[in-house]
Enzyme design. Structure first.
Site, PDB file in Angstrom:
ATOM      1  NE  ARG A 189      44.588  32.444  42.632  1.00  0.00           N
ATOM      2  CZ  ARG A 189      45.688  31.519  42.734  1.00  0.00           C
ATOM      3  NH1 ARG A 189      45.924  30.699  43.698  1.00  0.00           N
ATOM      4  NH2 ARG A 189      46.427  31.643  41.695  1.00  0.00           N
ATOM      5  CG  HIS A 248      41.755  40.253  42.660  1.00  0.00           C
ATOM      6  ND1 HIS A 248      42.528  40.509  41.487  1.00  0.00           N
ATOM      7  CD2 HIS A 248      41.661  39.032  42.615  1.00  0.00           C
ATOM      8  CE1 HIS A 248      42.591  39.371  40.918  1.00  0.00           C
ATOM      9  NE2 HIS A 248      42.205  38.473  41.632  1.00  0.00           N
TER      10      HIS A 248
END
Length: 335
Positions: free
Chosen positions: A71, A201
């Site tokens: 991320r 994710h």
């Protein structure tokens, strides 16, 4: 010392290595002409091993750190390019760390700082923080069972960050798919990259405030999001009670295999258990839904191959090379 750790360094070595044999020739041609796979071969030949060890050491103590590094890299590249600006503590235009999408949620800075400190001992003023972050994100995915891909190198570090740009350029978990796609296109990415990179994710957690609107009062309806599987509601509502005090509580983005990189994310979307509104929205568009179906039902290799290619594309966004930017001595501040 590093090579003696063998399997400890690579807890999911067998599968990614097999994939690596297939992925390597597919990914190599996608590199930007500004970057070079062999950039540090002579100036810092131990770089790869130092990054491997730094990521392994961090993962040993914190299984969440793989998702955090992935991320961190995405949030760096998506705001004015992969220039390490997200690592800066402050600049004349503010700090990207303090932007709303990043504040009190972006993690992994200490991992990059520790790797940079080690690299500086052996290769002073040679390797950029932007390259270290890009390598660390790749290595983190690999060490939790994800694909291996070659990382082209030669990025230089930016000298400023922009908090306002971080607030406006980063995709939001409550944005419509059309808006998110437009943001990807503005970076030279495309709809396929939206679907593929969203597959990241499959690891990590989300704070309750990013999806709590789906659990109790979706868009003012007084009811949960109808696209969310009702059987998943009790567990999520218990993790995220309908009060402000629960906003920073965490829930796994992929409850099936939280700490392992795989294609279960797409299976979750098909069963309407995607956590974020922006994730589940991929099933509401015929084009993206077809890709979700493909990645969920076909051999995991196809997802790994495409994820690797999309990550190389992401790592080429807005890079500084040549005499542009600088090689920071410390990632949190300009020289």
């Amino acid at each position: 010392m590093l090579t003696a750790m063998g399997q400890k360094l690579f807890p999911y070595f067998t599968i990614p290595f097999c994939l690596m044999l297939f992925l390597s020739p597919l990914i190599l041609p996608l590199v930007s002409s500004q970057l070079n796979y062999n950039f540090y071969d002579y100036s810092c030949p131990r770089l790869s091993m130092m990054v491997k060890y730094g990521v392994w050491s961090a993962l040993k103590n914190d299984t969440r750190i793989a998702a955090s590094l992935l991320r961190l890299h995405f949030h760096d590249c998506f705001v004015n390019g992969c220039d390490g600006s997200v690592l800066l503590d402050d600049s004349k235009d503010g700090s990207e760390k303090n932007a709303f999408p990043n504040r009190r949620s972006l993690r992994g800075f200490e991992v990059i700082d520790n790797i940079k400190a080690d690299v500086e001992k052996f290769c002073p003023s040679t390797v950029s923080c932007a390259d270290i972050l890009t390598l660390a994100a790749s290595e983190a995915v690999y060490q939790v069972g994800g694909p291996y891909w070659h990382v082209p190198l030669g990025r230089r570090d930016g000298t400023t960050a922009n908090e306002m740009d971080a607030n406006t350029q980063l995709p939001s978990p409550v944005e419509p798919l059309q808006n998110i796609t437009a943001k990807f296109i503005s970076k030279g990415l495309d709809l396929k990259d939206v679907v593929v990179l969203s597959g990241g994710h499959t690891i990590g957690f989300a704070q309750c405030f990013t999806f709590k609107g789906r659990l109790f009062d979706f868009k003012g309806s007084g009811k949960p999001d109808p696209s969310l599987d009702p059987s998943s509601l009790p567990n999520l509502q218990s993790k995220c009670p309908n009060r402000d005090a629960s906003n920073s509580n965490l829930a796994p983005l992929d409850s099936i295999s939280t700490d392992r990189f795989d294609n279960a994310y797409y299976t979750n979307l098909k069963s309407n258990t995607g956590l974020l509104e922006s994730d589940q929205a991929l099933m509401g568009d015929p084009q993206t839904a077809a890709m979700v179906n493909f990645y969920s039902t076909m051999n995991q290799y196809y997802f790994y191959n495409d994820f690797s290619a999309s990550m190389v594309k992401l790592g080429n966004v807005g890079v500084l090379t040549g005499q542009n930017g600088q090689i920071r001595k410390k990632c949190g501040s300009v020289n």
